[in-house]
Design a protein around this motif. Structure first.
Motif, short mmCIF file in Angstrom:
data_model
loop_
_atom_site.label_atom_id
_atom_site.label_comp_id
_atom_site.label_asym_id
_atom_site.label_seq_id
_atom_site.Cartn_x
_atom_site.Cartn_y
_atom_site.Cartn_z
N ALA A 137 7.74 1.60 9.48
CA ALA A 137 7.86 2.86 10.21
C ALA A 137 7.18 3.98 9.43
O ALA A 137 7.53 5.14 9.57
N GLY A 138 6.19 3.62 8.61
CA GLY A 138 5.46 4.63 7.86
C GLY A 138 4.18 5.03 8.58
O GLY A 138 4.02 4.78 9.78
N GLY A 139 3.26 5.63 7.82
CA GLY A 139 2.02 6.12 8.42
C GLY A 139 1.21 5.01 9.05
O GLY A 139 0.64 5.19 10.14
N ALA A 140 1.15 3.84 8.40
CA ALA A 140 0.34 2.75 8.95
C ALA A 140 0.95 2.24 10.25
O ALA A 140 0.24 1.96 11.22
N ARG A 161 13.51 -1.00 8.26
CA ARG A 161 14.80 -1.02 7.56
C ARG A 161 15.74 0.02 8.13
O ARG A 161 16.91 -0.23 8.31
N LEU A 228 -1.39 -5.72 7.03
CA LEU A 228 -2.29 -4.61 6.67
C LEU A 228 -2.60 -4.56 5.18
O LEU A 228 -3.52 -3.85 4.76
N GLY A 251 -5.70 -7.08 5.68
CA GLY A 251 -5.95 -5.67 6.00
C GLY A 251 -7.36 -5.17 5.72
O GLY A 251 -7.66 -3.99 5.97
N LEU A 255 -9.37 -1.62 6.85
CA LEU A 255 -9.82 -0.72 5.78
C LEU A 255 -11.29 -0.35 5.96
O LEU A 255 -11.68 0.82 5.87
P1 NAP Z 1 4.53 4.18 4.02
O1 NAP Z 1 4.20 5.38 4.84
O2 NAP Z 1 5.12 4.36 2.65
O3 NAP Z 1 5.49 3.26 4.89
C1 NAP Z 1 5.95 2.01 4.41
C2 NAP Z 1 6.94 1.41 5.40
O4 NAP Z 1 7.33 0.14 4.86
C3 NAP Z 1 8.19 2.22 5.60
O5 NAP Z 1 8.65 2.04 6.91
C4 NAP Z 1 9.16 1.57 4.61
O6 NAP Z 1 10.49 1.66 5.01
C5 NAP Z 1 8.75 0.13 4.72
N1 NAP Z 1 9.13 -0.60 3.51
C6 NAP Z 1 8.78 -0.32 2.23
N2 NAP Z 1 9.33 -1.24 1.40
C7 NAP Z 1 10.05 -2.09 2.19
C8 NAP Z 1 10.86 -3.21 1.92
N3 NAP Z 1 11.04 -3.67 0.67
N4 NAP Z 1 11.48 -3.82 2.96
C9 NAP Z 1 11.31 -3.37 4.23
N5 NAP Z 1 10.55 -2.30 4.54
C10 NAP Z 1 9.93 -1.66 3.52
O7 NAP Z 1 3.22 3.28 3.79
P2 NAP Z 1 2.02 3.09 4.82
O8 NAP Z 1 0.95 4.05 4.53
O9 NAP Z 1 2.58 2.99 6.18
O10 NAP Z 1 1.46 1.66 4.33
C11 NAP Z 1 2.14 0.46 4.64
C12 NAP Z 1 1.27 -0.72 4.20
O11 NAP Z 1 0.07 -0.72 4.95
C13 NAP Z 1 0.88 -0.68 2.74
O12 NAP Z 1 0.90 -1.98 2.23
C14 NAP Z 1 -0.54 -0.15 2.77
O13 NAP Z 1 -1.31 -0.61 1.68
C15 NAP Z 1 -1.03 -0.77 4.07
N6 NAP Z 1 -2.12 0.00 4.67
C16 NAP Z 1 -3.29 -0.63 4.90
C17 NAP Z 1 -4.33 0.05 5.51
C18 NAP Z 1 -5.61 -0.68 5.75
O14 NAP Z 1 -6.61 -0.02 6.07
N7 NAP Z 1 -5.64 -1.98 5.66
C19 NAP Z 1 -4.18 1.38 5.91
C20 NAP Z 1 -2.96 2.01 5.66
C21 NAP Z 1 -1.93 1.30 5.05
P3 NAP Z 1 11.43 2.92 4.57
O15 NAP Z 1 10.98 4.05 5.46
O16 NAP Z 1 12.78 2.41 4.84
O17 NAP Z 1 11.14 3.17 3.11
#
Ligand code: NAP
Length: 288
Positions: A137-140, A161, A228, A251, A255
């Motif tokens: 539920a984050g930015g991605a 979560r 991702l 991912g 990217l």
């Molecule tokens: P974010 O904003 O920090 O969000 C992370 C999400 O994952 C939150 O919903 C968090 O839940 C959840 N989470 C973290 N640890 C967890 C765990 N141990 N168990 C269950 N849920 C967990 O990060 P984001 O920017 O969305 O990035 C998420 C992933 O996508 C990362 O791995 C990032 O590298 C990847 N990504 C890839 C690309 C690409 O171009 N391939 C682009 C963006 C992101 P809570 O809110 O409860 O903490």
């Protein structure tokens, strides 16, 4: 300097704003692209702690930067410091690309289009009328859900979560998406939902250190699974899905696609995707 910023057509510089910015492939991708097209541009690493973000933007203006990428933890907080947002950035309240146009700082989000282009153009998934499960539920996750709704996926289930966070992501599917319905499934029961979805997307960091979400899930050969995470290039989720016959994707494709879109915003030139992909694959083996 022209109206677009420091360097369209001439020399220019951009960078990535993040904290702590340990792992980023972006400088490699963009510097290779600049060289490939013979542009006198450079892409820098800008580790900026949250309290310094506004100063960093002021510095970009003063020094004449053409723009920036924005990564964790600034994607949402940077919004209040910008002069304008484009539609996608506004829709999900997150910016991954800043473009300087004269004195104005414009926020874009290329993660949404980047995910969609990867999913349809590279992975070959047919989204119209399909069902998808999104973890996180984050930015991605926000970018993925918006992309899926734009592509007319019929049912989107979101699991995180914290259920209230999943609900906020599901609510991005609005009346502007009449062909899509979104709902929330609880994190502990998400594995039971896997079988009813043609697409499963992991948008959490679970897998970067060898962990695996959806441990009890069964995948099949009609499904697509996208993680991702791009470093490591494969994760336990992908290994398991692949072993059970699913089409499994990391991912890197997203990217590259989001980077290419940022490149085009700053330079007005078409990004050299092949050179960027080759550089990313070469570099990924050397990341910490
Ligand atoms: P974010 O904003 O920090 O969000 C992370 C999400 O994952 C939150 O919903 C968090 O839940 C959840 N989470 C973290 N640890 C967890 C765990 N141990 N168990 C269950 N849920 C967990 O990060 P984001 O920017 O969305 O990035 C998420 C992933 O996508 C990362 O791995 C990032 O590298 C990847 N990504 C890839 C690309 C690409 O171009 N391939 C682009 C963006 C992101 P809570 O809110 O409860 O903490």
């Amino acid at each position: 300097m022209n109206a677009l910023g420091a360097g369209r057509g001439g020399a220019g510089f951009v960078g990535v704003l993040g904290w702590p910015l340990d792992t980023t492939l972006s400088p490699i991708l963009h510097n290779v692209a600049f060289r490939q097209l013979g542009l006198d541009w450079v892409y820098l690493r800008w580790p900026v702690a949250p309290p310094d973000l506004e100063d960093a933007l002021r510095g970009m203006r003063a020094l004449g930067a053409s723009g920036a990428n924005v990564t964790m933890p600034h994607k949402a907080t940077i919004v209040e410091h910008l002069d304008e947002l484009t539609g996608d950035a506004e829709a999900i309240g997150a910016v991954n690309t800043v473009q300087r146009v004269g004195d104005r700082m414009i926020g874009h989000n290329t993660d949404i289009g980047g995910f969609g282009e990867f999913l349809v153009g590279d992975a070959g998934f047919h989204p119209k009328g399909a069902s998808a499960l999104v973890l996180g539920a984050g930015g991605a996750a926000r970018a993925v859900v918006k992309a899926l709704a734009d592509l007319e996926v019929r049912n989107i289930s979101v699991a995180a979560r914290k259920t209230e966070n999943a609900r906020a992501v599901a609510s991005l599917v609005t009346e502007g998406h009449p062909k899509t319905e979104a709902r929330v499934v609880t994190w502990d029961h998400a594995h039971e939902d896997v079988g009813s979805n043609a697409l499963v997307v992991n948008a959490t960091p679970l897998g970067m250190g060898g962990e695996a979400p959806l441990q009890d899930a069964e995948f099949n050969s009609n499904q697509y699974v996208v993680d991702l995470i791009y470093a490591p290039p494969s994760t336990p989720l992908l290994e398991r899905a692949r072993a059970q016959g699913a089409s499994a994707w990391g991912g890197l494709g997203m990217l590259i696609r989001q980077a290419a879109a940022s490149f085009e915003i700053w330079t007005g030139r078409q990004a050299p995707l092949d050179a960027m992909s080759a550089a990313a694959i070469r570099a990924i083996g050397h990341l910490d």
